[in-house]
Structures are given as structure tokens and as C-alpha cells.
Write a protein that holds these residues in place. Sequence first.
Motif, PDB file in Angstrom:
ATOM      1  N   ASN A  22       0.818  -1.200   0.000  1.00 37.82           N
ATOM      2  CA  ASN A  22       0.000   0.000   0.000  1.00 37.82           C
ATOM      3  C   ASN A  22       0.858   1.259   0.000  1.00 37.82           C
ATOM      4  O   ASN A  22       0.470   2.296  -0.537  1.00 37.82           O
ATOM      5  N   PHE A  23       2.041   1.167   0.590  1.00 38.58           N
ATOM      6  CA  PHE A  23       2.974   2.296   0.592  1.00 38.58           C
ATOM      7  C   PHE A  23       3.696   2.431  -0.743  1.00 38.58           C
ATOM      8  O   PHE A  23       3.913   3.534  -1.239  1.00 38.58           O
ATOM      9  N   LEU A  60       1.222  16.064   2.790  1.00 36.43           N
ATOM     10  CA  LEU A  60       0.637  14.961   2.029  1.00 36.43           C
ATOM     11  C   LEU A  60       1.483  13.695   2.091  1.00 36.43           C
ATOM     12  O   LEU A  60       1.099  12.668   1.523  1.00 36.43           O
ATOM     13  N   GLY A  61       2.633  13.773   2.745  1.00 37.55           N
ATOM     14  CA  GLY A  61       3.474  12.588   2.871  1.00 37.55           C
ATOM     15  C   GLY A  61       4.188  12.206   1.595  1.00 37.55           C
ATOM     16  O   GLY A  61       4.477  11.031   1.374  1.00 37.55           O
ATOM     17  N   THR A  62       4.495  13.183   0.740  1.00 41.00           N
ATOM     18  CA  THR A  62       5.165  12.902  -0.539  1.00 41.00           C
ATOM     19  C   THR A  62       6.457  13.695  -0.663  1.00 41.00           C
ATOM     20  O   THR A  62       6.820  14.114  -1.754  1.00 41.00           O
ATOM     21  N   ASP A  63       7.130  13.892   0.431  1.00 38.86           N
ATOM     22  CA  ASP A  63       8.382  14.646   0.422  1.00 38.86           C
ATOM     23  C   ASP A  63       9.486  13.786  -0.180  1.00 38.86           C
ATOM     24  O   ASP A  63      10.008  12.873   0.464  1.00 38.86           O
ATOM     25  N   THR A  64       9.848  14.077  -1.422  1.00 37.87           N
ATOM     26  CA  THR A  64      10.864  13.276  -2.118  1.00 37.87           C
ATOM     27  C   THR A  64      12.272  13.544  -1.615  1.00 37.87           C
ATOM     28  O   THR A  64      13.192  12.792  -1.953  1.00 37.87           O
ATOM     29  N   ASP A  65      12.463  14.616  -0.824  1.00 43.38           N
ATOM     30  CA  ASP A  65      13.785  14.880  -0.279  1.00 43.38           C
ATOM     31  C   ASP A  65      14.138  13.904   0.835  1.00 43.38           C
ATOM     32  O   ASP A  65      15.313  13.694   1.136  1.00 43.38           O
ATOM     33  N   GLU A  66      13.133  13.327   1.463  1.00 45.90           N
ATOM     34  CA  GLU A  66      13.359  12.355   2.526  1.00 45.90           C
ATOM     35  C   GLU A  66      13.682  10.989   1.922  1.00 45.90           C
ATOM     36  O   GLU A  66      13.107  10.597   0.911  1.00 45.90           O
ATOM     37  N   TRP A  69      13.173   5.074   3.047  1.00 43.02           N
ATOM     38  CA  TRP A  69      13.028   4.309   4.288  1.00 43.02           C
ATOM     39  C   TRP A  69      12.414   5.170   5.395  1.00 43.02           C
ATOM     40  O   TRP A  69      11.554   4.684   6.147  1.00 43.02           O
ATOM     41  N   ASN A  70      12.827   6.436   5.489  1.00 40.21           N
ATOM     42  CA  ASN A  70      12.241   7.324   6.487  1.00 40.21           C
ATOM     43  C   ASN A  70      10.757   7.567   6.210  1.00 40.21           C
ATOM     44  O   ASN A  70       9.935   7.638   7.136  1.00 40.21           O
ATOM     45  N   GLN A  71      10.414   7.672   4.925  1.00 43.08           N
ATOM     46  CA  GLN A  71       9.010   7.832   4.567  1.00 43.08           C
ATOM     47  C   GLN A  71       8.210   6.596   4.978  1.00 43.08           C
ATOM     48  O   GLN A  71       7.074   6.707   5.460  1.00 43.08           O
ATOM     49  N   TYR A  72       8.811   5.427   4.790  1.00 44.89           N
ATOM     50  CA  TYR A  72       8.126   4.174   5.121  1.00 44.89           C
ATOM     51  C   TYR A  72       7.893   4.054   6.627  1.00 44.89           C
ATOM     52  O   TYR A  72       6.792   3.689   7.070  1.00 44.89           O
ATOM     53  N   VAL A  73       8.907   4.376   7.409  1.00 45.73           N
ATOM     54  CA  VAL A  73       8.771   4.312   8.869  1.00 45.73           C
ATOM     55  C   VAL A  73       7.725   5.318   9.349  1.00 45.73           C
ATOM     56  O   VAL A  73       6.884   5.007  10.214  1.00 45.73           O
ATOM     57  N   ALA A  74       7.752   6.517   8.782  1.00 49.53           N
ATOM     58  CA  ALA A  74       6.757   7.522   9.167  1.00 49.53           C
ATOM     59  C   ALA A  74       5.349   7.075   8.772  1.00 49.53           C
ATOM     60  O   ALA A  74       4.382   7.289   9.522  1.00 49.53           O
ATOM     61  N   TYR A  75       5.252   6.436   7.609  1.00 50.60           N
ATOM     62  CA  TYR A  75       3.954   5.935   7.137  1.00 50.60           C
ATOM     63  C   TYR A  75       3.388   4.884   8.088  1.00 50.60           C
ATOM     64  O   TYR A  75       2.209   4.937   8.467  1.00 50.60           O
ATOM     65  N   LEU A  76       4.220   3.928   8.522  1.00 52.33           N
ATOM     66  CA  LEU A  76       3.762   2.907   9.456  1.00 52.33           C
ATOM     67  C   LEU A  76       3.362   3.525  10.799  1.00 52.33           C
ATOM     68  O   LEU A  76       2.390   3.091  11.433  1.00 52.33           O
ATOM     69  N   GLY A  77       4.109   4.545  11.229  1.00 50.60           N
ATOM     70  CA  GLY A  77       3.766   5.216  12.469  1.00 50.60           C
ATOM     71  C   GLY A  77       2.418   5.907  12.391  1.00 50.60           C
ATOM     72  O   GLY A  77       1.616   5.833  13.331  1.00 50.60           O
ATOM     73  N   HIS A  78       2.164   6.569  11.258  1.00 46.07           N
ATOM     74  CA  HIS A  78       0.862   7.219  11.086  1.00 46.07           C
ATOM     75  C   HIS A  78      -0.268   6.188  11.046  1.00 46.07           C
ATOM     76  O   HIS A  78      -1.341   6.422  11.617  1.00 46.07           O
ATOM     77  N   MET A  79      -0.037   5.055  10.373  1.00 42.82           N
ATOM     78  CA  MET A  79      -1.064   4.012  10.312  1.00 42.82           C
ATOM     79  C   MET A  79      -1.360   3.458  11.702  1.00 42.82           C
ATOM     80  O   MET A  79      -2.511   3.188  12.046  1.00 42.82           O
ATOM     81  N   ALA A  80      -0.318   3.288  12.505  1.00 44.69           N
ATOM     82  CA  ALA A  80      -0.508   2.744  13.845  1.00 44.69           C
ATOM     83  C   ALA A  80      -1.328   3.682  14.726  1.00 44.69           C
ATOM     84  O   ALA A  80      -2.052   3.225  15.623  1.00 44.69           O
ATOM     85  N   HIS A  81      -1.237   4.994  14.469  1.00 40.51           N
ATOM     86  CA  HIS A  81      -1.983   5.962  15.266  1.00 40.51           C
ATOM     87  C   HIS A  81      -3.312   6.348  14.611  1.00 40.51           C
ATOM     88  O   HIS A  81      -4.012   7.238  15.101  1.00 40.51           O
ATOM     89  N   GLY A  82      -3.658   5.687  13.487  1.00 38.59           N
ATOM     90  CA  GLY A  82      -4.916   5.988  12.828  1.00 38.59           C
ATOM     91  C   GLY A  82      -4.913   7.275  12.046  1.00 38.59           C
ATOM     92  O   GLY A  82      -5.979   7.774  11.658  1.00 38.59           O
TER      93      GLY A  82
END
Length: 329
Positions: A22-23, A60-66, A69-82
Motif C-alpha cells: 500500500n505504501f 501529504l506525505g510525498t516529500d521526495t527529499d526524505e 526508508w524514512n518515509q516508510y517508517v513515518a507511514y507505518l507510524g501514522h497508520m498505527a496511530h490511525g
Amino acid sequence: MRYFGRKIGFYLVALWGALTLNFIIPRLMPGNPVDILIAKLQEHGGTVGPHVRRSYALLLGTDTDEPIWNQYVAYLGHMAHGDLGVSVSAFPAKVSDVISQSLPWTLALVGLSTSISFVVGILIGTIVGWRRGTWLDSAVPATTVLAAVPYFWLALIFATVFASALHWFPLLGGYDVTLTPGWNAPFIQSAISHAALPALTIVVSSLGGWLLGMRNMMVATASEDYILTARAKGLRTSRIMLRYAARNAVLPSIAGFATSLGFVVSGSVVTEQVFSYPGIGSKLLQAVQNNDYALMQGIFLVITVAVLGANFVVDLLYGVIDPRTRSGT
């Protein structure tokens, strides 16, 4: 307990894999949701600088400068918090708000229609399979032909005949736009009348599949030794049919029904497009057209959880109903 423990572990791994896909998948699509949002702002005379653009990318979570892997970890964190993010196509609304507003329409229409077609198909299939060779059995192909008809074609025919020509049902929308949505009699009556034709189309198109599947399982089950033994004991025919034959023949259909319920969300796209019905299917199409990563990921997450949850419940029920499944895995 080991059986249930293995099942829980398997579905947790499956959920993690689905979240990872999904990511990744939305980010492989061409286009950038930030560009779409900025273009909308510029249409209204706004100017956007580099700092504003980066702020939107972070939002929007589409920062290409990051790094990815950091985007993926942040994405999982956001999913865990709803936290599903902010929708581009419905900016500045949150994805959770968009889904919560549209999901009940889909569940009420497609979920209820699927349940009705399943119950009716299983009941008729049980009787037809038990009385194979009768005129009821010869009428089965007439119902299964409808299952082979493309759904959108059947929906268009129903809309043309029953809505446009005969005016028995409203043609478009989910309710009369002059009414105020809420738990009041005029709105509920309007919502039911607008949902009747799409629901009828779903029931007619899916009824034949459940009927034929149950009929074939009943024919196979009727020749089993325990059915012959029950007949030899002189048990009532209705008891043999319901408590012995149908109880075992329905197990594969239950698994299929659970999967169908899981795919209710994704299967509503065609329905809502033909009848312009409000729901999560139309929001999914809107998200794809606007490269709305957050909304796509939120809807895909709902679909994933629904499918995995439905299959998980079926596995647990199988373990309770049929102990052989626990010893065989």
C-alpha cells in the motif's frame, strides 16, 4: 490454541505485507499530488513558493527529499496511530473523514445486497440440489446465465428500463438533494428508493453463482455414506436435508461469502459509477484520477483490513465448526 496462534501470526504478517504494498504502489504511479494541489490553488489566483510547496509535500506525505526508508517508517507510524493523512481531492479534509462519510453508503448498499443474494441463493440451491432432476433443477441455467452477463451492461439495462422508461425508481444519486441528510423519515425513504435499483442489480447478477455452487455441493453431499445411513434410519427428509446435507454443503459457500463481504468496498466502484451513487467506490476513482496518495492508501487499507478480517473470521469458524481443520494444519 496452536491452530489459532498460527492463524493470528499469519494474518499479522499478511497485514504487514499489504501495508508495505500500500505504501509502494501509489508512489510508482506517474504524477505528483503536490503538483495537482498547487495547480488548483493557482487556478484561483494563488502563488506558491518553494517553502509552501515543501510544506504541502510534508503534509501529504510525498516529500521526495526524505529517504524512502524514512518515509516508510513515518507511514507505518501514522497508520498505527490511525492518522491517514489529508486528502488532495477533498483538500483540506482528512482522509478518515472522507472515508467515514462515504463508507456507510457502500456498506448499506453492497453489503446488504450481497447478504440477500447469498441467503436466497443458498436456500434455493439447497432445495434444488436435494431435488435434482426435477423441473426446479432444469431452471438453474436460466439464473446462472445472469451471472455471466457483465455487471455494467445489466446495470445499464435496468437503469434504462426501470428508471428512465418506467420511472419506477430514481435514476441517479443516493437521495433527494432537496432533503437534509439525517435520521428522519423523508430522508430514509428517499435513500431506500434510490438504493433499490442498484441493490436489485447486484442481487440478480450474483444470485446465480451462489445458487449453482450450493446446488452442486448438495448433489455431492447427498451421495455420502452418512446421508445414506440417515435415510436408512428413517429420519425425516427435512431433517436430513437441513441438519446433515446442507450443514456440510454450505461450508465452501461460507468461505466465499466472507471473501465477498471483504471485497464489498472494492466491488462498489462499477455500481456507484453507473448509478452515480455516493460511496467509497467513487472516492477511490476520484483518488486515482487526482493521484491522491493518502486517500488511495486509506481506502486500500480499509479493503485490506476487511478482506483479511473476513477470512480470519472464517478460519476461526472453520476451526470451531469442523475440528478436522485444526488437526490438519
